[in-house]
Design an enzyme around this catalytic site. Structure first.
Site, PDB file in Angstrom:
ATOM      1  N   GLY A 405      48.433  40.563  54.597  1.00 47.50           N
ATOM      2  CA  GLY A 405      48.340  41.778  53.807  1.00 47.50           C
ATOM      3  C   GLY A 405      49.677  42.230  53.255  1.00 47.50           C
ATOM      4  N   SER A 406      49.833  43.540  53.119  1.00 44.35           N
ATOM      5  CA  SER A 406      50.973  44.126  52.407  1.00 44.35           C
ATOM      6  C   SER A 406      52.321  43.895  53.074  1.00 44.35           C
ATOM      7  CB  SER A 406      50.753  45.640  52.254  1.00 44.35           C
ATOM      8  OG  SER A 406      49.562  45.888  51.535  1.00 44.35           O
ATOM      9  N   ALA A 407      52.341  43.381  54.296  1.00 39.99           N
ATOM     10  CA  ALA A 407      53.612  43.114  54.974  1.00 39.99           C
ATOM     11  C   ALA A 407      54.472  42.118  54.213  1.00 39.99           C
ATOM     12  CB  ALA A 407      53.356  42.605  56.394  1.00 39.99           C
TER      13      ALA A 407
END
Length: 705
Positions: A405-407
């Protein structure tokens, strides 16, 4: 006159014959002397060696493996001394003589546990039955059988083997089960004695040997040829949790037992290096990776045997030596704290979460690549108690992969800079995107953030900013509502992957452990161009938690991808002291690559990661409380299909975090990965990260006092 002349003739012929005889005797004696000289001078040493039967043989006297310590010199894995009963088979001992020793030994020691009897195979029983019932065994072969085999024109060895195999097959189940408990005990001892090679000690018993057994064997060695009462070792882990689970056990790996010996699939490899078949070797992970370091040096002895092959004297030719010790970069105190944090946080978060069964945390030194902690817990049913337990799953950090995800958005922004798709500080308009033939793509706040720059996009975790960046990387510069998505998806995803790989995403990190995975999706080209945009928000390819930690370390240290390593030093063994031995080798940091990006770009993105945790609008601000440690990082949430042990493939959420501290001089970087939540509103990933940072700095402060 006639008579006198005749006598004279006889008289002169005798000396001639004598001379010829003397000459022949002289020649024969000369030849004999020469032959004896040749035997004595030329071949004397060979014949003497043959008579004395002296040979140098590497004896498998099991030397203890090297110990494993943490970074502060605390013992993690050691060797426990065991009393042991061994048997060394001579090269001439007969089957009957071995059986006689086994019977005598069975009256002195116990060899009757479940494991002892379970180790006895059907073949062992068949062989033992034939030894005990030779007459009955002969009757199982008929004259017709013999005649049939003779027609095959077999040599004697082949014929004997056929007869023996046929005899074994005709032993009935009732006959195999006719052994008494005492018979089975003798067989358990005998099978151990016969399994070893000649002149190589074989362990008969090394667990639960009582003082009485040890003493009685020692007292009766004269009637137990080949038997010895000695010591052995057993591997143990010095650290366990409250439930008895060994700390870091999945990473440390296992060592084979004397019964297992060398792994069958690696016999040639080990035997070519001088190992014996019953040697104990590392069979997984750290114990396997550093086998050459940890394995002790065998003791070599000179066995002097008589003409019958019996050993009459043994002299040490080269003393044995314990293996070298291994010092890890892992801080065992931090490791235990991280494991407890996972158990406490995950234990409460998974209430009502049937699929959330694991949490994974990797902690690195971003400047050296040292693994400070690698922890993982997986909840599963214990087969014996049927209770749910938190098993060690540290290995999951390198062998399992997930959508992060956004990591990973820091890598997307930097890829945008590097490809010229965007520039630092560039504004883009965050609104729901509707391409022709695709579902609406939008940020998590549904309506969008409006006109925002890259730092705001990182701070607020804008999906649309990343979608538009990926679109431009693919060659489409302008978004047209309801218009087509015309990107070059092959060029776009290859550019993204190549840049991500510079940070360690999608490629092996190079950690000094076997079995590392590189993730899933690499090399695949999505059919739907919209999936390329999803790649930009970490929702297409999968990565391991270790890769995520290497990626954030690379950002933290200014762009150097450093190979993570769990071993720090190799030291000489120091069995006589609690202190570590002298250093043999120091594992130094290894830079795998420098990202092909400008320093100011990386510093710009670092500022965005600082805002995530320290700006009131940042997605990590509310949950990460310990601001005093100057934490920077990126939160992540990814939709992902479940592929865990419960079966089925519901759409769930992976919650992640990648961060480092202090942001102005990083000394710790970490990743937190918790897959398969039923909701994207859980913050257990951030809670764990916050507690791990605190644990690290608390230990540092405590040790500084």
């Amino acid at each position: 006159m006639y008579q006198l002349g005749k006598k004279k003739k006889k008289k002169t012929s005798l000396p001639l014959r004598l001379n010829i005889l003397f000459l022949a005797v002289f020649v024969l004696f000369s030849m004999l002397i020469i032959r004896l000289g040749i035997v004595q001078i030329v071949y004397g040493k060979d014949y003497k060696r043959e008579i004395d039967q002296k040979e140098v043989v590497p004896i498998n006297l099991s030397m203890p493996r090297g110990k494993i310590y943490d970074t502060n010199g605390k013992l993690i894995t050691g060797n426990k001394t065991l009393k042991a009963i061994t048997y060394t088979r001579s090269s001439t001992v007969t089957q009957d003589e071995m059986l006689d020793v086994a019977k005598k030994l069975a009256t002195i020691i116990k060899k009757d546990t479940k494991d002892d009897f379970k180790a006895i195979t059907e073949r062992d029983r068949q062989d033992f039955w034939i030894i005990k019932h030779p007459d009955e065994a002969k009757k199982k072969i008929t004259s017709k059988d013999e005649a049939k085999l003779k027609k095959k024109e077999l040599d004697q060895d082949e014929y004997n083997k056929e007869i023996y195999d046929l005899t074994r097959k005709r032993i009935t189940e009732q006959e195999l089960n006719s052994f008494s408990k005492k018979d089975l005990e003798v067989l358990a001892i005998y099978r151990e004695m016969s399994s070893g090679r000649a002149l190589s000690p074989q362990i008969i018993k090394n667990k639960n040997v009582t003082d009485e057994e040890f003493a009685r064997v020692s007292e009766n060695l004269d009637i137990l040829p080949g038997v010895d009462a000695t010591t052995d070792w057993e591997r143990y882990n010095a650290y366990k949790d409250k439930e008895g689970n060994e700390t870091l056990s999945s990473i440390l790996g296992k060592v084979t037992s004397t019964k297992e010996g060398l792994p069958q699939d690696m016999l040639d490899y080990f035997e070519a290096r001088g190992y014996s078949r019953n040697d104990r070797v590392g069979k997984s992970y750290l114990e396997w990776q550093y086998e050459d370091v940890l394995q002790g040096q065998k003791e070599i002895v000179k066995n002097v045997s008589d003409k019958s092959g019996n050993v009459i004297d043994t002299k040490v030719y080269r003393k044995g030596k314990s293996g070298n010790d291994l010092v890890l970069s892992v801080d065992i105190d931090l490791q235990q704290k991280v494991e407890k944090i996972i158990e406490d946080k995950l234990g409460s978060a998974r209430m009502g979460q049937p699929y959330m069964d694991r949490a994974l945390v990797t902690v690195l030194n971003p400047k050296t690549g040292e693994v400070l902690a690698m922890a993982g817990k997986q909840y599963m049913k214990d087969e014996e108690t049927n209770k749910t337990v938190a098993a060690d799953f540290a290995l999951g950090n390198m062998i399992t992969s997930y959508s992060m995800g956004s990591a990973v958005k820091a890598a997307t922004v930097l890829t945008g800079y590097n490809t010229g798709a965007i520039t630092p500080g560039e504004y883009q308009y965050d609104q729901p995107l509707k391409f022709k033939g695709t579902q609406v793509k939008k940020s998590w706040n549904t309506v969008g953030f409006g006109s925002i720059n890259d730092l705001y996009a990182l701070k607020r975790s804008s999906n649309v900013y990343m979608f538009l960046t990926a679109m431009k990387i693919g060659g489409q510069q302008t978004y047209v509502p309801n218009g087509p998505l015309t990107i070059n998806k092959v060029a776009a995803i290859n550019k993204l992957r190549n840049n991500f790989a510079q940070f360690g995403l999608g490629v092996k990190t190079g950690i000094d452990l076997p079995g590392e995975q590189s993730g899933y999706g690499q090399g695949q080209i999505p059919e739907d161009a919209g999936k390329v945009l999803d790649f930009g928000i970490g929702q297409y390819d999968t990565y391991t938690p270790l890769q995520l930690a290497q990626y954030i370390s690379t950002v933290a240290n200014g762009g150097y991808r450093i190979q993570p390593h769990i071993a720090k030093e190799i030291r000489e063994s120091n069995n006589s002291s609690d202190k570590l031995g002298s250093i043999v080798q120091e594992i130094k940091p290894k830079v795998l690559n420098r990202v092909d990006m400008k320093d100011e770009w990386i510093k710009h993105v670092q500022e965005g990661l600082r805002l995530v945790v320290n700006d009131p609008q940042g997605t990590g601000y509310a949950t990460i409380k310990n601001k005093q440690y100057k934490i920077a990082g990126k939160t992540g949430t990814a939709q992902a299909l479940y592929d865990g042990p419960l079966g089925g493939h519901p759409m769930l959420w992976n919650v992640t975090f990648a961060g480092y501290a202090p942001y102005d001089d990083p000394e710790i970087a970490l990743s937190v990965v918790i897959p398969w939540s039923t909701t994207d509103q859980t913050h257990v990933n951030l809670e764990i990260a916050d507690e791990v940072f605190k644990a690290y700095f608390d230990l540092k402060e405590k040790r500084a006092k």
